[in-house]
Design an enzyme around this catalytic site. Structure first.
Site, short mmCIF file in Angstrom:
data_model
loop_
_atom_site.label_atom_id
_atom_site.label_comp_id
_atom_site.label_asym_id
_atom_site.label_seq_id
_atom_site.Cartn_x
_atom_site.Cartn_y
_atom_site.Cartn_z
N LYS A 124 0.85 -1.20 0.00
CA LYS A 124 0.00 0.00 0.00
C LYS A 124 0.89 1.25 0.00
O LYS A 124 1.95 1.23 -0.63
CB LYS A 124 -0.98 -0.05 1.18
CG LYS A 124 -1.75 -1.39 1.22
CD LYS A 124 -2.92 -1.41 2.14
CE LYS A 124 -3.62 -2.76 2.05
NZ LYS A 124 -4.82 -2.85 2.86
N HIS A 139 -8.44 -2.64 -6.09
CA HIS A 139 -8.43 -2.82 -4.64
C HIS A 139 -9.56 -1.97 -4.03
O HIS A 139 -9.85 -0.88 -4.53
CB HIS A 139 -7.07 -2.39 -4.07
CG HIS A 139 -6.90 -2.81 -2.65
ND1 HIS A 139 -7.51 -2.14 -1.61
CD2 HIS A 139 -6.23 -3.84 -2.10
CE1 HIS A 139 -7.20 -2.75 -0.47
NE2 HIS A 139 -6.42 -3.78 -0.74
N GLU A 199 -11.28 -10.10 -1.25
CA GLU A 199 -10.93 -9.33 -0.06
C GLU A 199 -12.19 -8.68 0.49
O GLU A 199 -12.59 -7.59 0.03
CB GLU A 199 -9.92 -8.23 -0.40
CG GLU A 199 -8.61 -8.73 -0.98
CD GLU A 199 -7.47 -7.76 -0.71
OE1 GLU A 199 -6.46 -8.19 -0.15
OE2 GLU A 199 -7.60 -6.57 -1.04
#
Ligand code: 13P
Length: 250
Positions: A11, A93, A163
């Protein structure tokens, strides 16, 4: 059979001083059975790739622009990531979907650019807590899956990371049954849509609060082919046992 994948997503963390993690990780896993991928911030991709050269560790990006080049201040393309030494790119993401309003269509266009640059697309999908509590998890995941994956997805060029948004950085992990249900659903629907080879071959990663203490249990779940790891990928002491746990399953 495709190799399992342990992917670390740094990240927005890391400067040059942190690059030694890559050499230390490679030294700890000179011949891993699984693939090991580190996705540092874009500023570090090229130096990370230099560190990783000659080791089994591969380097990836965390995002890219759908186009190859042009007037897009602050963005970088898949071709540029490939040029910097990346072999894969994380796309869609939930933090990018939330922070930058990325839609499934945006993610799909980015994924197409990644495949065109001969890189692997790691496409992230996952429900919010509200969506899970409303019983909509499988519908949401399926909508994101087919909205975000490129039509040319194959076992070789595409990875799906499940996720759940509520499990990211929270220490909360779905039950084994919840992970198994979603992964099995994704596997079945991939097969229906892309054919048997892609259905069985596309790797399905679990991501969200994977730690050394829960990795073995998560990797034992059917249709879990590895993990996309955030916080625990920032320390070699944490990521290394996760790689070992996956190697144990490979
Ligand atoms: P954490 O492992 O920190 O929960 O992050 C997961 C993630 O978002 C990886 O992409």
């Amino acid at each position: 059979m495709t190799r399992k994948l342990a992917a670390g997503n740094w990240k927005m963390n890391g400067t040059a001083a942190d690059l030694d993690r890559i050499a230390r990780l490679a030294a700890a896993h000179p011949e891993p059975a699984c693939e090991v991928l580190i996705c540092p911030p874009a500023t570090l991709v090229s130096r990370a790739a230099e560190q990783a050269a000659g080791t089994p560790v591969k380097i990836g990006g965390q995002d890219c622009h759908p186009e190859t080049s042009g007037a897009h201040t602050g963005d970088h393309s898949a071709v540029m990531l490939a040029d910097a030494g990346a072999t894969a790119v994380i796309l869609g993401h939930s933090e990018r979907r939330a922070d930058h309003g990325e839609t499934n269509l945006t993610v799909q266009r980015k994924a197409e650019a990644v495949l065109a640059a001969d890189l692997t697309a790691i496409v992230c999908i996952g429900e919010t807590l509200d969506q899970r509590e409303a019983g909509r998890t499988l519908d949401i995941v399926e909508e994101q899956l087919f909205g975000s994956l490129p039509e040319a997805a194959t076992a070789e060029n595409t990875v799906v990371a499940y996720e759940p948004v509520w499990a990211i950085g929270t220490g909360k992990v779905p039950t084994n049954d919840q992970i198994a249900e979603v992964h099995s659903h994704i596997r079945t629907r991939l097969g229906d849509h892309y054919g048997a080879a892609a259905g069985t071959g596309i790797r399905l990663l679990y991501g969200g609060s994977v730690k050394p203490g829960n990795a073995g249990e998560i990797f034992a779940i059917d249709n879990v082919d590895g993990a996309l790891v955030g916080g625990a990928s920032l320390r070699v002491e944490d990521f290394s046992p996760i790689i070992s746990a996956l190697d144990g399953k490979a």
